[in-house]
Design a protein around this motif. Structure first.
Motif, PDB file in Angstrom:
ATOM      1  N   PRO A   1       0.845  -1.205   0.000  1.00 31.05           N
ATOM      2  CA  PRO A   1       0.000   0.000   0.000  1.00 31.05           C
ATOM      3  C   PRO A   1       0.874   1.247   0.000  1.00 31.05           C
ATOM      4  O   PRO A   1       2.044   1.205   0.394  1.00 31.05           O
ATOM      5  CB  PRO A   1      -0.807  -0.134   1.283  1.00 31.05           C
ATOM      6  CG  PRO A   1      -0.022  -1.063   2.148  1.00 31.05           C
ATOM      7  CD  PRO A   1       0.652  -2.018   1.211  1.00 31.05           C
ATOM      8  N   PRO A   2       0.360   2.379  -0.459  1.00 34.47           N
ATOM      9  CA  PRO A   2       1.150   3.611  -0.481  1.00 34.47           C
ATOM     10  C   PRO A   2       1.783   3.899   0.875  1.00 34.47           C
ATOM     11  O   PRO A   2       1.163   3.725   1.924  1.00 34.47           O
ATOM     12  CB  PRO A   2       0.103   4.675  -0.852  1.00 34.47           C
ATOM     13  CG  PRO A   2      -0.891   3.928  -1.686  1.00 34.47           C
ATOM     14  CD  PRO A   2      -0.975   2.576  -1.056  1.00 34.47           C
ATOM     15  N   HIS A   3       3.048   4.352   0.840  1.00 32.64           N
ATOM     16  CA  HIS A   3       3.786   4.601   2.073  1.00 32.64           C
ATOM     17  C   HIS A   3       4.974   5.508   1.792  1.00 32.64           C
ATOM     18  O   HIS A   3       5.365   5.708   0.650  1.00 32.64           O
ATOM     19  CB  HIS A   3       4.274   3.285   2.686  1.00 32.64           C
ATOM     20  CG  HIS A   3       5.182   2.508   1.780  1.00 32.64           C
ATOM     21  ND1 HIS A   3       4.711   1.575   0.882  1.00 32.64           N
ATOM     22  CD2 HIS A   3       6.533   2.525   1.620  1.00 32.64           C
ATOM     23  CE1 HIS A   3       5.724   1.047   0.219  1.00 32.64           C
ATOM     24  NE2 HIS A   3       6.840   1.611   0.644  1.00 32.64           N
ATOM     25  N   THR A   4       5.539   6.046   2.856  1.00 29.69           N
ATOM     26  CA  THR A   4       6.745   6.864   2.774  1.00 29.69           C
ATOM     27  C   THR A   4       7.953   6.016   3.126  1.00 29.69           C
ATOM     28  O   THR A   4       7.924   5.247   4.100  1.00 29.69           O
ATOM     29  CB  THR A   4       6.656   8.059   3.745  1.00 29.69           C
ATOM     30  OG1 THR A   4       5.537   8.865   3.393  1.00 29.69           O
ATOM     31  CG2 THR A   4       7.927   8.907   3.690  1.00 29.69           C
ATOM     32  N   THR A   5       9.014   6.124   2.338  1.00 29.10           N
ATOM     33  CA  THR A   5      10.252   5.410   2.591  1.00 29.10           C
ATOM     34  C   THR A   5      11.341   6.409   2.975  1.00 29.10           C
ATOM     35  O   THR A   5      11.488   7.443   2.333  1.00 29.10           O
ATOM     36  CB  THR A   5      10.684   4.615   1.345  1.00 29.10           C
ATOM     37  OG1 THR A   5       9.667   3.664   1.028  1.00 29.10           O
ATOM     38  CG2 THR A   5      11.993   3.876   1.589  1.00 29.10           C
ATOM     39  N   TYR A   6      12.090   6.074   4.014  1.00 32.89           N
ATOM     40  CA  TYR A   6      13.190   6.915   4.473  1.00 32.89           C
ATOM     41  C   TYR A   6      14.511   6.235   4.126  1.00 32.89           C
ATOM     42  O   TYR A   6      14.687   5.038   4.377  1.00 32.89           O
ATOM     43  CB  TYR A   6      13.098   7.131   5.986  1.00 32.89           C
ATOM     44  CG  TYR A   6      11.824   7.831   6.400  1.00 32.89           C
ATOM     45  CD1 TYR A   6      11.766   9.220   6.488  1.00 32.89           C
ATOM     46  CD2 TYR A   6      10.668   7.099   6.694  1.00 32.89           C
ATOM     47  CE1 TYR A   6      10.592   9.863   6.863  1.00 32.89           C
ATOM     48  CE2 TYR A   6       9.492   7.739   7.057  1.00 32.89           C
ATOM     49  CZ  TYR A   6       9.464   9.123   7.136  1.00 32.89           C
ATOM     50  OH  TYR A   6       8.306   9.758   7.503  1.00 32.89           O
ATOM     51  N   MET A   7      15.418   6.990   3.507  1.00 36.53           N
ATOM     52  CA  MET A   7      16.719   6.457   3.105  1.00 36.53           C
ATOM     53  C   MET A   7      17.829   7.304   3.706  1.00 36.53           C
ATOM     54  O   MET A   7      17.669   8.497   3.928  1.00 36.53           O
ATOM     55  CB  MET A   7      16.845   6.432   1.581  1.00 36.53           C
ATOM     56  CG  MET A   7      15.925   5.456   0.884  1.00 36.53           C
ATOM     57  SD  MET A   7      16.282   5.339  -0.914  1.00 36.53           S
ATOM     58  CE  MET A   7      15.117   4.062  -1.383  1.00 36.53           C
TER      59      MET A   7
END
Length: 225
Positions: free
Chosen positions: A109-115
């Motif tokens: 599902p749509p989500h925010t990814t932190y790198m």
């Protein structure tokens, strides 16, 4: 004759009323995916990527542009398929970076990814003959990623790359999720380095709390530069 005609008219009216009542009780078209905007197919805008600052990479440098392009393309491909690759990614990456076009995306599902960028896997890569040794012409990077709330979303990619030829543009930031042109220059990926448990431990020291931000940062320019 008049009575039969009246019965026919009454029958038509009752049939029409029944159809209307049935449609009101069973609004199938309202529940169908085509007519319900809440079940629209996710796009690249639904998967923002937020980079955390670390001393291991200047995100505004040419190296930062190249590393971001490789890491973001790879992650977005895992969610949406090969159409999510950035322009020029296939030419800039070695075959190990490129997911098979036949491999199905994860469709999380749509989500925010932190790198963020951690120290490179080993202090002295020259002791490993299968890697290109680091130099002014060869860079190495360890990119960590996490997506809170998404199972098995923590990830890392370790690779080396060539700084030969035309340099990637610097200071790449803006409102777009994806660059409008090739931002890799002539630089090319060299070695995709195996992810081991020991190397993954470098990602355990996350640089501070995750910001409450759900739009890509730095993002990409809205026009070709």
């Amino acid at each position: 004759m008049g009575l039969r005609r009246e019965w026919r008219v009454a029958g038509v009216v009752m049939s029409a009323v029944a159809v209307l009542l049935l449609a009101a009780c069973n609004p199938a078209s309202d529940d169908s995916p085509a007519s319900n905007p809440s079940v629209a197919t996710p796009t690249i805008e639904n998967y923002p990527i937020v980079w955390l600052e670390t001393p291991n990479l200047d995100l505004d440098s040419a190296d930062g542009t190249f590393v971001r392009g490789i890491a973001e393309s790879r992650y977005l491909r895992s969610q949406l398929g090969p159409d999510a690759y950035f322009p020029g990614f296939r030419e800039a990456s070695v075959s190990a970076y490129v997911w098979s076009d036949d491999l199905s995306p994860r469709h999380n599902p749509p989500h925010t990814t932190y790198m963020w960028v951690a120290p490179f896997p080993d202090p002295d890569p020259q002791n490993n003959p299968t890697w290109h040794p680091l130099s002014a012409q060869v860079g190495g990077v360890a990119v960590c990623a996490t997506s809170p709330g998404i199972p098995v979303a923590d990830d890392a990619v370790f690779f080396t790359y060539s700084r030969s030829g035309r340099t990637p543009p610097v200071n790449q930031h803006g409102p777009r999720q994806k660059p409008v042109r090739n931002i890799f220059g002539d630089w090319r990926g060299l070695d995709f380095i195996e992810t081991t448990h020991l190397r993954m431990q470098r990602c355990s020291n996350r640089p501070g709390p995750l910001p409450a931000l759900h739009t890509s940062r730095p993002g990409w320019p809205s026009q070709s530069e």
